[in-house]
Design a protein around this motif. Structure first.
Motif, PDB file in Angstrom:
ATOM      1  N   LEU A 228       0.605  -1.444  -0.120  1.00 19.97           N
ATOM      2  CA  LEU A 228       0.217   0.087   0.361  1.00 19.97           C
ATOM      3  C   LEU A 228       0.906   0.919   0.520  1.00 19.97           C
ATOM      4  CD1 LEU A 228      -3.317  -1.104   2.414  1.00 19.97           C
ATOM      5  CD2 LEU A 228      -2.832  -1.030   0.236  1.00 19.97           C
ATOM      6  N   ALA A 229       2.262   0.847   0.510  1.00 22.91           N
ATOM      7  CA  ALA A 229       2.566   2.555   0.602  1.00 22.91           C
ATOM      8  C   ALA A 229       3.060   2.625  -0.912  1.00 22.91           C
ATOM      9  CB  ALA A 229       4.159   1.940   1.529  1.00 22.91           C
ATOM     10  N   ASP A 230       3.781   1.534  -1.546  1.00 29.54           N
ATOM     11  CA  ASP A 230       4.214   1.637  -2.509  1.00 29.54           C
ATOM     12  C   ASP A 230       3.229   1.992  -3.474  1.00 29.54           C
ATOM     13  OD1 ASP A 230       6.629   0.480  -2.255  1.00 29.54           O
ATOM     14  OD2 ASP A 230       6.438  -1.369  -2.716  1.00 29.54           O
ATOM     15  N   ALA A 231       1.837   1.544  -3.305  1.00 28.07           N
ATOM     16  CA  ALA A 231       0.890   2.214  -4.188  1.00 28.07           C
ATOM     17  C   ALA A 231       0.177   3.226  -4.287  1.00 28.07           C
ATOM     18  CB  ALA A 231      -0.450   1.166  -3.764  1.00 28.07           C
ATOM     19  N   LEU A 232       0.556   3.562  -3.105  1.00 29.55           N
ATOM     20  CA  LEU A 232       0.117   5.186  -2.279  1.00 29.55           C
ATOM     21  C   LEU A 232       1.361   6.119  -3.136  1.00 29.55           C
ATOM     22  CD1 LEU A 232      -0.745   5.327   0.686  1.00 29.55           C
ATOM     23  CD2 LEU A 232      -2.499   5.593  -1.467  1.00 29.55           C
ATOM     24  N   GLY A 233       2.623   5.774  -3.701  1.00 27.70           N
ATOM     25  CA  GLY A 233       3.848   6.178  -3.413  1.00 27.70           C
ATOM     26  C   GLY A 233       3.725   6.047  -5.788  1.00 27.70           C
ATOM     27  N   THR A 234       3.134   5.853  -6.212  1.00 27.08           N
ATOM     28  CA  THR A 234       3.052   6.006  -7.908  1.00 27.08           C
ATOM     29  C   THR A 234       1.786   7.364  -8.039  1.00 27.08           C
ATOM     30  OG1 THR A 234       0.508   4.988  -7.994  1.00 27.08           O
ATOM     31  CG2 THR A 234       2.764   3.724  -8.025  1.00 27.08           C
ATOM     32  N   GLY A 235       1.430   7.610  -7.018  1.00 33.25           N
ATOM     33  CA  GLY A 235       0.827   9.384  -6.910  1.00 33.25           C
ATOM     34  C   GLY A 235      -0.443   9.463  -7.977  1.00 33.25           C
TER      35      GLY A 235
END
Ligand code: FDA
Length: 502
Positions: A228-235
């Motif tokens: 989820l951190a990576d998902a939000l990190g995609t912008g």
């Protein structure tokens, strides 16, 4: 009443939802994630985000006035469950007749409350349950991908063999082996470097501090820290929590319309919202996705959903049991909440069982060995719409749990015999030695290749998908989140390629 459009919406932030959102975000698709639970990042009055199992408060459970832990009593005394504030807590127990289902509530779904056991199923069993899925591709590409992204690691030998916190595991292993059973070390997503520091007294004790089913305050690499951190990190991914999806339908332009209540932590609705999207991903978990879809079909909101939606539900053959050890075999006043071993008798043709050697972290000596057995129970439940409750309800007969008991009993009778020990009858209510009325592992309801095509596209509609535990046909033979994650990786890759990039 806010209306907003996104190309894709993902309902739920558990394993399936987290994988879907990350891959959609990476592909540049603007995506909304809707989660009815909280974002667990703010400390409570005690300075901690989550409460301990031994000192539960409102944070423990999803809108209950009293905790509903799997062990209901000790020495037949109602000493385990406590009154708590009615609050948007992290663990839910959905009580259906004869079968209760435990699920996580919050950004990260089940990953917030589970034991973190990260088990890849035996290849031949995976092939048996999902024969149409390419096994070679799963075991060479998607299972490794899931393990890597979830940061699965294995317990260091020093902890397993020497720590007082793993005495219960070593006792469980010795007694299983005495009865001729094989035991296996089980990988986990809990950070064992952190655990070593817990042992050294350098960090907050989480696994060693009786934290797990009501959340961990350290060491647990739950989805909010990985996918989820990576998902939000995609912008490209927007997250809205304390947003409960009430209904789904399709509007006249063919877009999916999602009606949502934004709630507060007391459960009151603070806003009603409507979102629309072209691609809708149902990732609310086996029970969450299935319930919403059955309700949508039966109330005429998505009338073309196939009759297979709401069928082929299973409890992964879950049954819990406990043995009383002799005084000279204490299981420890200190117990890590993170299980590290299983008894593996899955190859036994008549009674396949994979049993987790489970902790019972009370803080005092109980001489109890506790187990969560996964059995090959062929029974399946289904969901029926109950118009008075305005909900789809799981139908599971009490007799349907009997095959699980029979298999578990075959294993633990042997272990008791070899060790001259007996079952505990005081823990699960009604003098029962086997807790057969709840599951941690709900699976199925919208099964791959039945309610959907071979990639989770729901039959009867376009751009409507299931990508969570609801796809798995009732049983995986092991703890399920690695299977759910790997399947979600496989499906979303295909869907993005074929339905979204073309
Ligand atoms: P999951 O249930 O994780 O996520 C669904 C999400 O959707 C939830 O966050 C939910 O709040 C949300 N949602 C539902 N309805 C909604 C609505 N209407 N609107 C908005 N949001 C909604 N597995 C394993 O492999 N190893 C283990 O050690 C354990 N141990 C374990 C212990 C305990 C106590 C539990 C409860 C479970 C386990 N499990 C486990 C099981 C594992 O956690 C489970 O299989 C997965 O979390 C399922 O992943 P899904 O993506 O299917 O849904």
């Amino acid at each position: 009443n806010e209306t907003t459009h996104f190309t894709s919406i993902v309902i739920g932030t558990g394993y399936g939802g987290a994988v879907s959102a990350l891959r959609l975000g990476e592909a540049g698709v603007d995506t909304l994630m809707l989660e009815m639970g909280q974002l667990w990042d703010k400390p409570g009055p005690d300075g901690k985000v989550f409460c301990k199992m031994t000192k539960p408060d409102g944070r423990a459970m999803w809108f209950k006035n009293r905790t509903e832990a799997p062990l209901s009593s000790f020495l037949w005394i109602d000493a385990i469950n406590r009154p708590i504030d009615y609050y948007a807590g992290v663990l839910d127990r959905i009580n259906y007749p004869n079968m209760s289902v435990y699920v996580g509530r919050g950004v990260g779904g089940g990953s917030l409350v589970n034991g973190g056991m990260a088990v890849t199923p035996p290849m031949n069993y995976f092939q048996e349950i999902l024969p149409e899925v390419n096994t070679h591709e799963m075991y060479n590409k998607y299972f490794p991908r899931a393990n890597q992204k979830l940061q699965v690691n294995t317990i260091p030998n020093t902890l397993l063999e020497n720590s007082p916190y793993y005495r219960f595991t070593r006792v469980g292993r010795q007694q299983a082996e005495k009865a001729g059973f094989k035991t296996v070390t089980v990988p986990n997503i809990y950070d064992y470097n952190y655990m070593q520091q817990e042992e050294a007294g350098k960090v907050h004790k989480s696994a060693f501090g009786k934290e797990v089913i009501y959340g961990n305050n350290g060491g647990k690499r739950s989805l909010d820290k990985t996918y989820l951190a990576d998902a939000l990190g995609t912008g490209k991914v927007t997250l809205k929590y304390l947003h409960r999806v009430d209904a789904i339908t399709q509007n006249s332009q063919g877009l999916y319309q999602i009606d949502v209540s934004e709630i507060n932590t007391s459960g009151a609705t603070v806003a009603k919202k409507t979102f629309t999207c072209k691609h809708l991903f149902m990732c609310a978990g086996s029970v969450g996705s299935t319930e919403m879809l059955v309700r949508a079909r039966e109330t005429g909101k998505l009338p073309s959903l196939p009759s297979e939606v709401g069928t082929h539900w299973g409890n992964n053959g879950n049954v819990m049991t406990a043995r009383a050890n002799h005084m000279w075999h204490p299981t420890g006043t200190k117990q890590s909440t993170i299980p590290a071993m299983g008894i593996n008798d899955w190859d036994n043709a008549s009674n396949p069982v994979f049993a987790e050697i489970a902790p019972l972290p009370t803080g005092f000596e109980t001489w109890i060995s506790l187990y969560l057995a996964i059995t090959k129970n062929p029974e399946r439940g289904h969901f029926e719409y109950d118009a008075t409750k305005q909900q789809a309800v799981l139908r599971w007969g009490a007799h349907q749990s009997q095959p699980s008991i029979n298999s578990a009993k075959a294993m633990f009778d042997k272990i008791n015999k070899a060790n001259t020990t007996i079952y505990r009858y005081d823990l699960f209510g009604n003098n029962k030695a086997f807790a057969d009325d709840f599951t941690y592992h709900p699976l199925g309801g919208c099964v791959l290749g039945k309610a959907t095509d071979l990639y989770g596209r729901i039959k009867g509609y376009s751009n409507l998908y299931v990508n969570d535990g609801a796809l798995v046909p009732g049983n995986t033979g092991v703890n399920p989140f690695i299977t759910i994650t790997a399947m979600a990786e496989r499906n979303i890759e295909k869907i993005i390629q074929e339905d979204m990039l073309k």
